[in-house]
Design an enzyme around this catalytic site. Structure first.
Site, mmCIF file in Angstrom:
data_model
loop_
_atom_site.group_PDB
_atom_site.id
_atom_site.type_symbol
_atom_site.label_atom_id
_atom_site.label_comp_id
_atom_site.label_asym_id
_atom_site.label_seq_id
_atom_site.Cartn_x
_atom_site.Cartn_y
_atom_site.Cartn_z
ATOM 1 N N ASP A 232 0.866 -1.180 0.000
ATOM 2 C CA ASP A 232 0.000 0.000 0.000
ATOM 3 C C ASP A 232 0.909 1.237 0.000
ATOM 4 O OD1 ASP A 232 -2.157 1.652 -0.091
ATOM 5 O OD2 ASP A 232 -3.227 0.767 1.584
HETATM 6 C C1 BGC Z 1 -5.026 3.238 0.047
HETATM 7 C C2 BGC Z 1 -5.208 2.217 -1.038
HETATM 8 C C3 BGC Z 1 -5.093 2.869 -2.383
HETATM 9 C C4 BGC Z 1 -3.739 3.545 -2.465
HETATM 10 C C5 BGC Z 1 -3.465 4.196 -3.801
HETATM 11 C C6 BGC Z 1 -3.763 4.059 -0.154
HETATM 12 O O1 BGC Z 1 -3.691 5.119 0.716
HETATM 13 O O2 BGC Z 1 -4.988 2.580 1.288
HETATM 14 O O3 BGC Z 1 -6.448 1.573 -0.886
HETATM 15 O O4 BGC Z 1 -5.275 1.933 -3.386
HETATM 16 O O5 BGC Z 1 -3.662 4.541 -1.471
HETATM 17 O O6 BGC Z 1 -4.170 5.342 -3.985
#
Ligand code: BGC
Length: 765
Positions: A311
């Site tokens: 993530d």
């Molecule tokens: C979130 C994810 C997301 C990623 C990309 C993160 O902060 O937890 O779910 O896909 O950002 O934007």
């Protein structure tokens, strides 16, 4: 094999492969065999993404790459088109040119993505195309209801269609990979991200996730209208303590495996090609450095052969978790755990080569991680057609087509849940004088919810607009802000409410109050909205409330002052019309809750499949003190899982298990009669719940095992047939083996998780 590969490859790449063949001669043939080091210890890449042909093509590229270039394939950066987290100002174009970027995210126009792709394919040393990711969560341009809302349709076919449309739109704008579906089972309404998932039940979360995967990826991931799906967030993100985002997850192995993992697994079994790690720790180990999750379970037990992306900055965050002493060890931990792509930390680029040199990481692990990425790029058709998503002409006509907007409306109306409807206050007659009041009545932006990708308010109607389309006698007053203490709008609200036959209030949450980093400790309506309700109710008893929000709310103080409540969530681009379809009676509401609505926030986490405890509270001994109960609040939720009213009524009878005794492995047949006892046609969601009465470990008081949606004309009845297999009744037993146990099982079929019509059966050896 080289020929096939060459035929399908772009000019520049073609030249390179020829050179390789000439240089290596017979070596190129040797490269056809799957390399040692690729097959995991359990030899389990079989299952997902295992094709000899593609492995050969991966081999032919791997031979060309230096360590740094392999690492490049493992690095992903945000484009500053959209920012979905804290970002580092990195000059990505130069990095792409040097072959140091494997994937980009948040870049989502055909022209910009074509520009970046051209640098990768035509200017970088090996011309490996970029995989472009984006959070296409509930639509790309055409926005559909938030995912929690869509799950309330209990309609996997519909959700699959939504994902297909999302893929058609996003792929026309340069995107090839979506960070969806989110399969985190969510049982705590304080957590803002409950809006992105499919609620509290793992069976439903998994089936919704699988439907989305099918819709995104289609039958061929290399098609220029297919998106690569990403199942997230492995694992257990929905169990963050006290609903605070990014917080600690502390669950037992049994709960992890029995409740949280099955939803991800079901979505992966539908063929999802990627997985995202969770921000949280599980049992003291951050998910992003968990070998147990990313390799033991995901790859070795489940046989996953796709790629794992961290993530956002989650590798860097290992420092904050306090399990890595420095950036180098954070890098080593993540890659050794099996995290292929570093999203935005920039640690792999900076430290991975060093980690290999110092011996913290075996280069073969880098090879494995790189192969996974290349493999998915092959499956995605990127080598054969790197510009597949960059056709500006296609993009011009790809978005918000009429049929997509119609689908958005349809999904919205099937996602709304009618919570209350005293004396058939709804639907509203067109002749009525209706006062539309409330801070969200004329909002367009909020209807789109959080994570609205490239969605915008162009062509979006507010609830007020949509009401005016359908009803001639409308007055409007905002009444109050969403939050705060400005009561200056009360007077006008009181005035129009006094003159109206009915008041339609539109209240709830700002779309900014849900989604990521949007946890709250109070899930009731802000006090100013409650005051406005009191003011209005003081002059008009016919108050109907439409709620726009992204989590279960505490509605205990709202119910007594309203005669109808329609939970409309954040319904999307054409959602207002869908909501008014219900208000007007054009559509008979059919949505069912997928998260329990508590009476008080103090009850959360609350879910229907709780355990009985050693001191269960039963309503027949309410005076007894020493029971598992609250002093001043019932245990039960205000609105249970599976609940939702209709403009008609349904009756269940004759719930019948075909036999009393079954042998292990025999399919169990259950039938039930459901009748539409009202005056109009409707769609009922018949739900099957089971309780394993005595187990080697404690079992939930009931578990959803299946459901069916049935359309019934007034007076019509149908016999519904369910069939349960051994797998449906299996669970992690006392010794942690997964399987069925003998003994008695209770069964219920009904319209919500409180279903009372039931039967039972026994399983014997
Ligand atoms: C979130 C994810 C997301 C990623 C990309 C993160 O902060 O937890 O779910 O896909 O950002 O934007």
């Amino acid at each position: 094999m080289t020929e096939t590969y060459i035929e399908k490859t772009s000019g520049r790449w073609r030249g390179r492969v020829y050179t390789l063949v000439m240089l290596l001669g017979i070596g190129a043939v040797v490269a056809c065999t799957v390399k040692e080091g690729f097959i995991s210890p359990a030899g389990s890449t079989e299952g997902y993404f295992h094709s000899r042909e593609i492995e050969r093509r991966v081999d032919s590229i791997m031979r060309l790459l230096t360590l740094e270039e392999k690492i490049g394939q493992l690095c992903m950066y945000t484009s500053h088109h959209d920012i979905t987290g804290p970002s580092t100002p990195i000059y990505t174009e130069d990095l792409i040119r040097e072959g140091k970027v494997g994937a980009m995210f948040n870049a989502f126009t055909s022209s910009h993505n074509a520009y970046l792709q051209r640098i990768a394919v035509e200017e970088s040393p090996h011309g490996i195309p970029i995989l472009f990711g984006y959070d296409v969560i509930h639509g790309f341009k055409t926005i559909f209801p938030i995912n929690l809302a869509m799950s309330c349709s209990w309609d996997t076919t519909l959700v699959e269609q939504v994902a297909r449309v999302s893929a058609m739109e996003a792929t026309a704008s340069g995107v090839k990979w979506t960070f969806s579906p989110m399969c985190d089972v969510s049982r705590d309404a304080r957590w803002g991200r409950v809006s992105e998932g499919s609620g509290e039940d793992y069976l439903l979360c998994g089936k919704m996730g699988a439907a989305m995967v099918r819709g995104y990826q289609g039958t061929d991931m290399s098609s220029d209208t297919s998106l690569v799906a990403c199942v997230k967030h492995l694992a257990g993100y929905g169990a963050v303590q006290a609903g605070r985002d990014y917080h600690t997850v502390d669950i037992t192995e049994r709960t992890l495996r029995g409740v949280y993992l099955p939803a991800y697994k079901t979505a992966l079994d539908a063929g999802a090609a990627s997985v995202m790690t969770a921000f949280n720790e599980v049992d003291g180990c951050p998910a992003t450095s968990s070998y147990y999750l990313m390799t033991d379970i995901l790859r070795n037990e489940w046989g996953f052969g796709g790629l794992v992306v961290s993530d956002y900055t989650a590798i860097m965050e290992l420092l904050h978790h306090g399990t890595a002493t420095d950036s180098l060890s954070a890098t080593a931990q993540a890659i050794n755990a099996g995290v292929n792509i570093d999203m935005e930390s920039d640690f792999y680029r900076q430290y991975l080569r060093l980690a290999v040199e110092y011996g913290y990481v075996n280069e073969r692990q880098v090879d494995r991680m790189c192969r996974d990425v290349l493999r998915i790029k092959f499956y995605a058709g990127l080598f054969d057609n790197p510009y597949q998503n960059t056709d500006t002409i296609r993009e011009r006509t790809a978005h918000k087509k009429d049929s997509y907007m119609q689908l958005s409306r349809r999904v919205a109306r099937e996602s709304c849940v009618l919570l209350e409807n005293e004396d058939m206050a709804l639907p509203l007659d067109p002749a009525l004088n209706i006062a539309v009041i409330g801070p969200l009545a004329d909002s367009r932006d909020d209807l789109l919810g959080s994570w609205r990708a490239a969605g915008d308010t162009l062509g979006v109607l507010s609830i007020l607009d949509a009401m005016r389309e359908r009803y001639p006698h409308i007055t409007y007053a905002k009444g109050s802000p969403l939050m705060g203490d400005d009561t200056t709008g009360f007077a006008r609200a009181r005035e129009i409410a006094t003159a109206a036959d009915v008041v339609l209030m539109v209240c709830g949450e700002s779309c900014q109050w849900t989604g990521e980093a949007a946890s709250v400790t109070d899930i009731s309506l802000p006090s100013i909205q409650n005051e406005l309700l009191q003011v209005v109710r003081g002059v008009n008893r016919n108050v109907v409330m439409i709620l726009l929000n992204g989590r279960p709310l505490e509605l205990t103080s709202v119910v007594p002052y309203t005669c109808a409540i329609l939970e409309a969530w954040f319904p999307g681009s054409n959602g207002a019309r869908g909501v008014v379809d219900i208000i007007s009676g054009e559509y008979n509401p059919s949505g069912r809750l997928t998260m329990s609505f508590p009476r008080r926030v103090g009850q959360v986490p609350i879910h229907y499949d709780m355990k009985n405890t050693g001191r269960p509270y039963t309503p027949d001994n309410p005076q007894q003190k020493y029971l598992s109960r609250y002093l001043f609040t019932p245990n039960s939720p205000l609105f249970p899982f599976g609940y939702g009213l209709s403009y008609t009524t349904y009756e269940y009878s004759d719930v019948n298990v075909e036999k009393e005794h079954y042998l292990t492995g025999e399919p169990i047949r259950i039938t039930a009669r459901v009748k539409n006892t009202g005056k109009i046609a409707g769609v009922e969601t018949a739900q099957l719940y089971v309780r394993d009465v005595v187990g080697s470990v404690t079992r939930p008081v009931r578990e959803l095992k299946s459901w069916q949606k049935v359309y019934l004309e007034p007076g019509e009845e149908q016999i519904i047939v369910f069939s349960l297999t051994e797998k449906d009744l299996s669970f992690y037993r006392a010794d942690m083996t997964w399987g069925i146990e003998t003994g008695k099982y209770d069964v219920w079929v009904g319209g919500d998780s409180n279903a009372s019509e039931g039967d039972y059966f026994y399983i014997k050896d």
